[in-house]
Design a protein around this motif. Structure first.
Motif, PDB file in Angstrom:
ATOM      1  N   ASN A  51     -35.421 -49.525 -20.744  1.00  0.00           N
ATOM      2  CA  ASN A  51     -36.124 -50.604 -20.045  1.00  0.00           C
ATOM      3  C   ASN A  51     -37.482 -50.192 -19.499  1.00  0.00           C
ATOM      4  N   ASN A  52     -37.911 -48.960 -19.791  1.00  0.00           N
ATOM      5  CA  ASN A  52     -39.245 -48.512 -19.409  1.00  0.00           C
ATOM      6  C   ASN A  52     -39.610 -47.350 -20.339  1.00  0.00           C
ATOM      7  N   GLU A  53     -40.755 -46.764 -20.117  1.00  0.00           N
ATOM      8  CA  GLU A  53     -41.330 -45.807 -21.062  1.00  0.00           C
ATOM      9  C   GLU A  53     -40.434 -44.589 -21.300  1.00  0.00           C
ATOM     10  N   VAL A  54     -40.319 -44.206 -22.578  1.00  0.00           N
ATOM     11  CA  VAL A  54     -39.732 -42.934 -22.985  1.00  0.00           C
ATOM     12  C   VAL A  54     -40.890 -41.964 -23.200  1.00  0.00           C
ATOM     13  N   ILE A  55     -40.990 -40.957 -22.335  1.00  0.00           N
ATOM     14  CA  ILE A  55     -42.151 -40.062 -22.354  1.00  0.00           C
ATOM     15  C   ILE A  55     -41.919 -38.843 -23.231  1.00  0.00           C
ATOM     16  N   ASP A  56     -40.687 -38.339 -23.275  1.00  0.00           N
ATOM     17  CA  ASP A  56     -40.433 -37.140 -24.083  1.00  0.00           C
ATOM     18  C   ASP A  56     -39.043 -37.215 -24.700  1.00  0.00           C
ATOM     19  N   ILE A  57     -38.889 -36.496 -25.814  1.00  0.00           N
ATOM     20  CA  ILE A  57     -37.652 -36.497 -26.589  1.00  0.00           C
ATOM     21  C   ILE A  57     -37.368 -35.066 -27.024  1.00  0.00           C
ATOM     22  N   ALA A  58     -36.102 -34.652 -26.934  1.00  0.00           N
ATOM     23  CA  ALA A  58     -35.691 -33.340 -27.435  1.00  0.00           C
ATOM     24  C   ALA A  58     -34.396 -33.507 -28.216  1.00  0.00           C
ATOM     25  N   GLN A  59     -34.177 -32.636 -29.192  1.00  0.00           N
ATOM     26  CA  GLN A  59     -32.973 -32.718 -30.021  1.00  0.00           C
ATOM     27  C   GLN A  59     -32.083 -31.513 -29.790  1.00  0.00           C
ATOM     28  N   GLN A  60     -30.782 -31.756 -29.653  1.00  0.00           N
ATOM     29  CA  GLN A  60     -29.806 -30.681 -29.526  1.00  0.00           C
ATOM     30  C   GLN A  60     -29.425 -30.162 -30.914  1.00  0.00           C
ATOM     31  N   PRO A  61     -28.814 -28.985 -30.986  1.00  0.00           N
ATOM     32  CA  PRO A  61     -28.372 -28.470 -32.300  1.00  0.00           C
ATOM     33  C   PRO A  61     -27.395 -29.393 -33.025  1.00  0.00           C
ATOM     34  N   ASP A  62     -26.620 -30.209 -32.263  1.00  0.00           N
ATOM     35  CA  ASP A  62     -25.683 -31.143 -32.881  1.00  0.00           C
ATOM     36  C   ASP A  62     -26.335 -32.471 -33.255  1.00  0.00           C
ATOM     37  N   ASN A  63     -27.684 -32.524 -33.174  1.00  0.00           N
ATOM     38  CA  ASN A  63     -28.498 -33.691 -33.528  1.00  0.00           C
ATOM     39  C   ASN A  63     -28.434 -34.820 -32.506  1.00  0.00           C
ATOM     40  N   LYS A  64     -27.746 -34.629 -31.394  1.00  0.00           N
ATOM     41  CA  LYS A  64     -27.863 -35.603 -30.315  1.00  0.00           C
ATOM     42  C   LYS A  64     -29.256 -35.501 -29.708  1.00  0.00           C
ATOM     43  N   LEU A  65     -29.736 -36.606 -29.137  1.00  0.00           N
ATOM     44  CA  LEU A  65     -31.092 -36.677 -28.617  1.00  0.00           C
ATOM     45  C   LEU A  65     -31.077 -36.790 -27.094  1.00  0.00           C
ATOM     46  N   ILE A  66     -31.914 -35.998 -26.433  1.00  0.00           N
ATOM     47  CA  ILE A  66     -32.177 -36.165 -25.005  1.00  0.00           C
ATOM     48  C   ILE A  66     -33.478 -36.938 -24.888  1.00  0.00           C
ATOM     49  N   ILE A  67     -33.433 -38.098 -24.233  1.00  0.00           N
ATOM     50  CA  ILE A  67     -34.653 -38.870 -23.991  1.00  0.00           C
ATOM     51  C   ILE A  67     -34.921 -38.887 -22.486  1.00  0.00           C
ATOM     52  N   ALA A  68     -36.194 -38.874 -22.127  1.00  0.00           N
ATOM     53  CA  ALA A  68     -36.561 -38.806 -20.707  1.00  0.00           C
ATOM     54  C   ALA A  68     -37.843 -39.573 -20.480  1.00  0.00           C
ATOM     55  N   GLY A  69     -38.038 -40.046 -19.253  1.00  0.00           N
ATOM     56  CA  GLY A  69     -39.261 -40.791 -18.949  1.00  0.00           C
ATOM     57  C   GLY A  69     -39.152 -41.568 -17.663  1.00  0.00           C
ATOM     58  N   LYS A  70     -39.534 -42.858 -17.723  1.00  0.00           N
ATOM     59  CA  LYS A  70     -39.567 -43.723 -16.542  1.00  0.00           C
ATOM     60  C   LYS A  70     -38.390 -44.696 -16.479  1.00  0.00           C
ATOM     61  N   ALA A  83     -31.297 -39.595 -20.521  1.00  0.00           N
ATOM     62  CA  ALA A  83     -30.079 -40.026 -21.186  1.00  0.00           C
ATOM     63  C   ALA A  83     -29.882 -39.180 -22.439  1.00  0.00           C
ATOM     64  N   ARG A  84     -28.650 -39.157 -22.918  1.00  0.00           N
ATOM     65  CA  ARG A  84     -28.378 -38.502 -24.196  1.00  0.00           C
ATOM     66  C   ARG A  84     -27.843 -39.542 -25.168  1.00  0.00           C
ATOM     67  N   LEU A  85     -28.387 -39.522 -26.377  1.00  0.00           N
ATOM     68  CA  LEU A  85     -27.998 -40.463 -27.416  1.00  0.00           C
ATOM     69  C   LEU A  85     -27.259 -39.745 -28.529  1.00  0.00           C
ATOM     70  N   THR A  86     -26.320 -40.421 -29.137  1.00  0.00           N
ATOM     71  CA  THR A  86     -25.688 -39.904 -30.342  1.00  0.00           C
ATOM     72  C   THR A  86     -26.701 -39.966 -31.485  1.00  0.00           C
ATOM     73  N   PRO A  87     -26.442 -39.263 -32.592  1.00  0.00           N
ATOM     74  CA  PRO A  87     -27.411 -39.287 -33.697  1.00  0.00           C
ATOM     75  C   PRO A  87     -27.731 -40.684 -34.228  1.00  0.00           C
ATOM     76  N   LYS A 107     -41.439 -34.019 -19.225  1.00  0.00           N
ATOM     77  CA  LYS A 107     -41.130 -33.097 -20.315  1.00  0.00           C
ATOM     78  C   LYS A 107     -39.677 -32.652 -20.224  1.00  0.00           C
ATOM     79  N   VAL A 108     -39.048 -32.542 -21.390  1.00  0.00           N
ATOM     80  CA  VAL A 108     -37.664 -32.084 -21.463  1.00  0.00           C
ATOM     81  C   VAL A 108     -37.519 -31.160 -22.663  1.00  0.00           C
ATOM     82  N   GLN A 109     -36.717 -30.104 -22.520  1.00  0.00           N
ATOM     83  CA  GLN A 109     -36.489 -29.167 -23.619  1.00  0.00           C
ATOM     84  C   GLN A 109     -35.078 -28.616 -23.532  1.00  0.00           C
ATOM     85  N   VAL A 110     -34.423 -28.488 -24.681  1.00  0.00           N
ATOM     86  CA  VAL A 110     -33.072 -27.949 -24.744  1.00  0.00           C
ATOM     87  C   VAL A 110     -33.145 -26.451 -25.025  1.00  0.00           C
TER      88      VAL A 110
END
Length: 293
Positions: A51-70, A83-87, A107-110
């Motif tokens: 519902n607002n801006e996604v500023i950064d995205i990182a991927q886990q080794p299992d291909n799940k995504l970490i999204i972060a922002g506002k 939040a973490r998203l499934t592939p 910024k986010v990093q795994v």
């Protein structure tokens, strides 16, 4: 329509984040997945998206995504800035951040061990005071073994780099660290404490972007004085211990600062920003340099 502010290439797909509400006339809110030809991937199940801006995205080794922002919700569910998203784009409900962060994440990093480094303008995570830099466990809880340094009240973190040694480079507009007069760039131990073996006497100003070359040398951009503090620099290279690299030829005068930097696999340097002239020549928003500047 809108602005894409982050991107991530995962295999044969590209994940983009930002503050948009459409991609190629398809309604997608703040995050989308496209193929390498630029077509929207409709199998990415975002629902109503963020519902607002996604500023950064990182991927886990299992291909799940970490999204972060506002954002504070994802597909209608409460998700406070991370939040973490499934592939396939669904919200991963096993990632439990509860009340999450009280302000935006930039910024986010795994890490290789699955823990997640987070920087932003927040002052709390799930009710616990933690200012601008934090580490989460892989399940979304705060890592109590990570105790970051204390920056001055108004100093912001612009970027960080996880080094192969496990130490962390952190850049920004801060001028004091743990009460010490340290500007623009610090190196932390893996537990978040200040690495005092790094040379902090070499820099005075703010660092907006960083890149790491294969030699371990550090490219920095921003507006600062470096070395003997004689004059303003917008680009410099530091040795791995923080000393100025005098072999670097980075004497540039852009009409606006260099904001960000990327280092290619061949160690060539790409600079980004609002500049339109560099050293008297037209060069609009992006320029690439050789490895030595």
């Amino acid at each position: 329509s809108g602005i894409a502010t982050s991107g991530f290439y995962g295999g044969d797909k590209i994940i983009i984040g930002g503050s948009f509400d459409q991609y190629d006339s398809v309604e997608v809110i703040s995050i989308a997945r496209i193929d390498t030809l630029g077509s929207i991937d409709k199998t990415f199940n975002l629902g109503s998206g963020a519902n607002n801006e996604v500023i950064d995205i990182a991927q886990q080794p299992d291909n799940k995504l970490i999204i972060a922002g506002k954002f504070t919700r994802y597909n209608g569910s409460r998700s406070m800035r991370i939040a973490r998203l499934t592939p396939n784009g669904l919200l991963d409900t096993t990632f439990k951040t509860n009340n999450g962060f009280n302000n935006q994440i930039t910024k986010v990093q795994v890490q290789p061990d699955g823990k997640i480094l987070v920087a932003g303008s927040f002052s709390k995570f799930d009710g616990t005071s933690i200012s601008r830099f934090a580490r989460l466990n892989s399940n979304g809880t705060l890592d109590p073994n990570f105790t970051p340094v204390i920056l001055d009240t108004w100093g912001a973190i612009s970027s960080f780099i996880l080094l192969p040694t496990g130490k962390i480079l952190v850049s920004g507009s801060f001028t004091t660290v743990n009460g010490l007069n340290i500007s623009g760039l610090i190196r932390l131990h893996s537990n978040g404490s200040l690495d005092t073996s790094f040379d902090y006497s070499n820099l005075n100003g703010y660092v907006s972007g960083m890149g790491l070359q294969s030699s371990g040398k550090i490219i920095i951009t921003g507006e600062f004085a470096v070395g003997g503090f004689g004059g303003t620099s917008y680009l410099a290279r530091l040795l791995p211990n923080g000393d100025e690299d005098l072999s670097f030829n980075g004497a540039f005068s852009p009409n606006y600062n260099f904001n960000e930097v990327s280092v290619q696999a061949d160690d060539k340097i790409i600079l980004y920003g609002w500049f339109t002239i560099v050293n008297g020549s037209a060069q609009k928003y992006i320029v690439r340099l050789t490895e030595d500047g």
